[in-house]
Design a protein around this motif. Structure first.
Motif, mmCIF file in Angstrom:
data_model
loop_
_atom_site.group_PDB
_atom_site.id
_atom_site.type_symbol
_atom_site.label_atom_id
_atom_site.label_comp_id
_atom_site.label_asym_id
_atom_site.label_seq_id
_atom_site.Cartn_x
_atom_site.Cartn_y
_atom_site.Cartn_z
ATOM 1 N N ALA A 265 0.788 -1.176 0.022
ATOM 2 C CA ALA A 265 -0.022 0.171 0.002
ATOM 3 C C ALA A 265 0.946 1.206 -0.135
ATOM 4 C CB ALA A 265 -0.829 0.012 1.320
ATOM 5 N N GLY A 266 2.039 1.257 0.849
ATOM 6 C CA GLY A 266 3.052 2.528 0.686
ATOM 7 C C GLY A 266 3.667 2.587 -0.664
ATOM 8 N N ALA A 267 4.014 1.491 -1.150
ATOM 9 C CA ALA A 267 4.632 1.584 -2.561
ATOM 10 C C ALA A 267 3.817 2.097 -3.494
ATOM 11 C CB ALA A 267 5.090 0.345 -2.822
ATOM 12 N N VAL A 268 2.469 1.628 -3.507
ATOM 13 C CA VAL A 268 1.344 2.164 -4.420
ATOM 14 C C VAL A 268 1.177 3.530 -4.191
ATOM 15 C CG1 VAL A 268 -1.262 2.157 -4.973
ATOM 16 C CG2 VAL A 268 0.272 -0.030 -4.992
ATOM 17 N N ARG A 269 1.059 4.104 -2.964
ATOM 18 C CA ARG A 269 0.955 5.580 -2.767
ATOM 19 C C ARG A 269 2.240 6.472 -3.474
ATOM 20 N NH1 ARG A 269 -0.894 4.454 2.397
ATOM 21 N NH2 ARG A 269 1.314 4.345 3.117
ATOM 22 N N TYR A 270 3.325 5.735 -3.209
ATOM 23 C CA TYR A 270 4.360 6.644 -3.876
ATOM 24 C C TYR A 270 4.373 6.746 -5.370
ATOM 25 C CZ TYR A 270 9.376 7.470 -4.712
ATOM 26 O OH TYR A 270 10.589 8.068 -4.886
ATOM 27 N N ALA A 271 3.758 5.599 -6.069
ATOM 28 C CA ALA A 271 3.790 5.196 -7.192
ATOM 29 C C ALA A 271 2.698 6.099 -7.977
ATOM 30 C CB ALA A 271 3.438 3.866 -7.609
ATOM 31 N N VAL A 272 1.488 6.118 -7.301
ATOM 32 C CA VAL A 272 0.389 7.132 -7.648
ATOM 33 C C VAL A 272 1.073 8.706 -7.877
ATOM 34 C CG1 VAL A 272 -1.439 7.925 -6.771
ATOM 35 C CG2 VAL A 272 -1.586 5.736 -7.198
ATOM 36 N N ALA A 273 1.804 8.956 -6.896
ATOM 37 C CA ALA A 273 2.357 10.411 -6.826
ATOM 38 C C ALA A 273 3.207 10.585 -8.013
ATOM 39 C CB ALA A 273 3.022 10.680 -5.556
ATOM 40 N N ALA A 274 4.474 9.517 -8.269
ATOM 41 C CA ALA A 274 5.203 9.613 -9.136
ATOM 42 C C ALA A 274 4.536 9.740 -10.606
ATOM 43 C CB ALA A 274 6.163 8.485 -8.987
ATOM 44 N N ALA A 275 3.674 8.653 -10.706
ATOM 45 C CA ALA A 275 2.698 8.736 -12.144
ATOM 46 C C ALA A 275 2.229 9.787 -12.667
ATOM 47 C CB ALA A 275 1.928 7.405 -12.108
ATOM 48 N N ALA A 276 1.574 10.577 -11.601
ATOM 49 C CA ALA A 276 0.774 11.657 -11.770
ATOM 50 C C ALA A 276 1.824 12.864 -12.180
ATOM 51 C CB ALA A 276 -0.244 12.218 -10.543
ATOM 52 N N LEU A 277 2.811 12.916 -11.519
ATOM 53 C CA LEU A 277 3.657 14.069 -11.995
ATOM 54 C C LEU A 277 4.409 13.852 -13.285
ATOM 55 C CD1 LEU A 277 6.020 14.644 -8.591
ATOM 56 C CD2 LEU A 277 4.084 15.924 -9.553
ATOM 57 N N SER A 278 4.611 12.621 -13.573
ATOM 58 C CA SER A 278 5.023 12.283 -15.041
ATOM 59 C C SER A 278 4.119 12.465 -16.143
ATOM 60 C CB SER A 278 5.238 10.681 -15.222
ATOM 61 O OG SER A 278 4.012 9.815 -15.362
ATOM 62 N N THR A 279 2.964 12.977 -15.955
ATOM 63 C CA THR A 279 1.775 13.332 -17.003
ATOM 64 C C THR A 279 1.853 14.835 -17.145
ATOM 65 O OG1 THR A 279 -0.164 13.720 -15.289
ATOM 66 C CG2 THR A 279 0.274 11.454 -16.093
ATOM 67 N N THR A 280 2.618 15.656 -16.260
ATOM 68 C CA THR A 280 2.743 16.823 -16.532
ATOM 69 C C THR A 280 3.513 17.409 -17.397
ATOM 70 O OG1 THR A 280 4.264 17.201 -14.883
ATOM 71 C CG2 THR A 280 1.995 17.313 -14.034
ATOM 72 N N GLY A 281 4.259 16.542 -18.413
ATOM 73 C CA GLY A 281 5.113 17.035 -19.433
ATOM 74 C C GLY A 281 4.962 15.988 -20.576
ATOM 75 N N PRO A 282 5.492 16.467 -21.611
ATOM 76 C CA PRO A 282 5.198 15.585 -22.772
ATOM 77 C C PRO A 282 6.167 14.025 -22.918
ATOM 78 C CG PRO A 282 7.061 17.199 -23.418
ATOM 79 C CD PRO A 282 6.319 17.484 -21.994
ATOM 80 N N GLY A 283 5.309 13.201 -23.610
ATOM 81 C CA GLY A 283 6.101 11.906 -23.872
ATOM 82 C C GLY A 283 6.151 10.915 -22.651
ATOM 83 N N ALA A 284 6.790 9.823 -22.877
ATOM 84 C CA ALA A 284 6.850 8.824 -21.783
ATOM 85 C C ALA A 284 7.751 9.280 -20.793
ATOM 86 C CB ALA A 284 7.250 7.470 -22.442
ATOM 87 N N ARG A 285 8.900 9.931 -21.305
ATOM 88 C CA ARG A 285 10.219 10.113 -20.364
ATOM 89 C C ARG A 285 10.274 11.762 -20.101
ATOM 90 N NH1 ARG A 285 14.876 5.905 -21.852
ATOM 91 N NH2 ARG A 285 13.439 4.239 -22.779
ATOM 92 N N GLY A 286 9.425 12.530 -20.581
ATOM 93 C CA GLY A 286 9.640 14.208 -20.656
ATOM 94 C C GLY A 286 9.423 14.688 -19.367
ATOM 95 N N ALA A 287 8.775 13.986 -18.482
ATOM 96 C CA ALA A 287 8.439 14.645 -16.869
ATOM 97 C C ALA A 287 8.740 13.699 -15.967
ATOM 98 C CB ALA A 287 7.014 15.330 -16.884
#
Ligand code: ADP
Length: 299
Positions: A265-287
């Motif tokens: 559950a703790g790792a998923v909390r971390y992953a949900v936050a990281a994945a959301a931040l990754s959507t704030t820029g272009p492409g798969a590795r842009g953000a």
């Protein structure tokens, strides 16, 4: 603390078009952009930017695209000593016309050197010794199975692209991370909207120890082993610009969380936050975020 990824390394070739071509039709592209890609390499890059100890096991060609992919991985702090150059085969390439305005696309993948990743390639120390091993299905299935068997640590499988799995693979997986569509396909169920409780029931039917279903802007559903209740971890609210690769960032971050000693559950909390931040820029590795960025939004 170590994470090893066994999987695909591709170059994405994005061609901006006014509209997507029909069958037999030629359209003229406006511009071409090359970007690092491949589910495996995207997961490795996400994990590498979040923490130390990340190895990639894969294959590229002896070509300029291979040079670019190795440089991009190394630039994301990924150890590439087990990414082999493959004579006679090109680096895997995804050609992606993208319609301007709508953002709709088509994807044609030529796997090239990824198809040559063999069971012998994964019988190596980074697979034996990793705290967490990440697998997906863009390399030969026999190699995925061999890696799962050789793993000494926690095995995490992203069942994408969806395909029939060999007997015995799921029984070696500790955490399965499908998106909703992949879960429904794996379970052999009809497409359609489902509540979290219905999705949890499908996940439990797979017989895997634990399942984490990613649900896009709705977050992620944790279905633990045994009879424990499923838990919906809501997505972090962000202004998403491009969700390409959000799932790969999610899985890379989940691996770093687990390798660092967090419970699921703790790792998923971390992953949900990281994945959301990754959507704030272009492409798969842009953000792709760093650990400090993720901790800042979690605190
Ligand atoms: P995939 O990219 O594999 O289809 P998802 O679309 O389910 O995977 O996204 C993976 C994760 O990324 C989600 O579980 C969620 O945590 C995060 N995510 C995706 N889209 C958004 C969004 N629009 N806003 C916030 N988080 C998002």
């Amino acid at each position: 603390m170590s994470v090893t990824v066994v999987g695909s390394v591709n170059e994405d070739v994005l061609v901006a078009v006014d509209r997507l071509p029909g069958r037999g039709e030629t359209v003229v592209g406006r511009s071409v952009t090359r970007a690092p890609g491949g589910k495996g390499a995207n997961q490795a890059a996400a994990a590498g930017l979040l923490g130390p100890g990340v190895h990639m096991v894969g294959r590229v060609g002896e070509d300029a695209a291979g040079d670019r992919q190795l440089a991009a991985l190394a630039g994301s702090r990924v150890n590439v000593s087990r990414v082999h150059r493959t004579p006679g085969l090109p680096t895997g390439t995804a050609t992606i016309p993208v319609e301007e305005g709508s953002g709709e696309n088509l994807i044609v993948v030529a796997p090239g050197a990824n198809e040559a990743l063999s069971p012998a390639d994964v019988d190596v120390e980074p697979v034996h010794r990793a705290d967490v091993l990440l697998l997906q299905l863009e390399v030969p299935l026999e190699t995925v199975q061999a890696a799962a068997t050789a793993a000494g640590g926690t095995v995490v499988l992203t069942p994408a692209p969806p395909r029939a799995l060999p007997d015995g693979l799921l029984s070696r997986v500790d955490v399965l991370v499908p998106n909703e569509h992949e879960l429904v396909q794996l379970a052999g169920a009809a497409p359609g909207d489902r509540t979290p409780a219905e999705l949890a029931a499908l996940a439990r039917g797979l017989g895997v120890r634990a399942v984490v279903v990613t649900l896009g802007a709705r977050g992620a559903l944790v279905v633990p082993s045994g009879d424990g209740p499923a838990l919906l971890q809501e997505a972090l609210a962000v202004d998403a610009v491009d969700t390409t690769g959000a799932g790969d960032c999610f899985t890379g971050a989940l691996a770093q969380g687990l390798a660092g000693g967090a419970d699921l559950a703790g790792a998923v909390r971390y992953a949900v936050a990281a994945a959301a931040l990754s959507t704030t820029g272009p492409g798969a590795r842009g953000a792709l975020p760093g650990d400090d960025d993720v901790r800042a939004v979690l605190d």
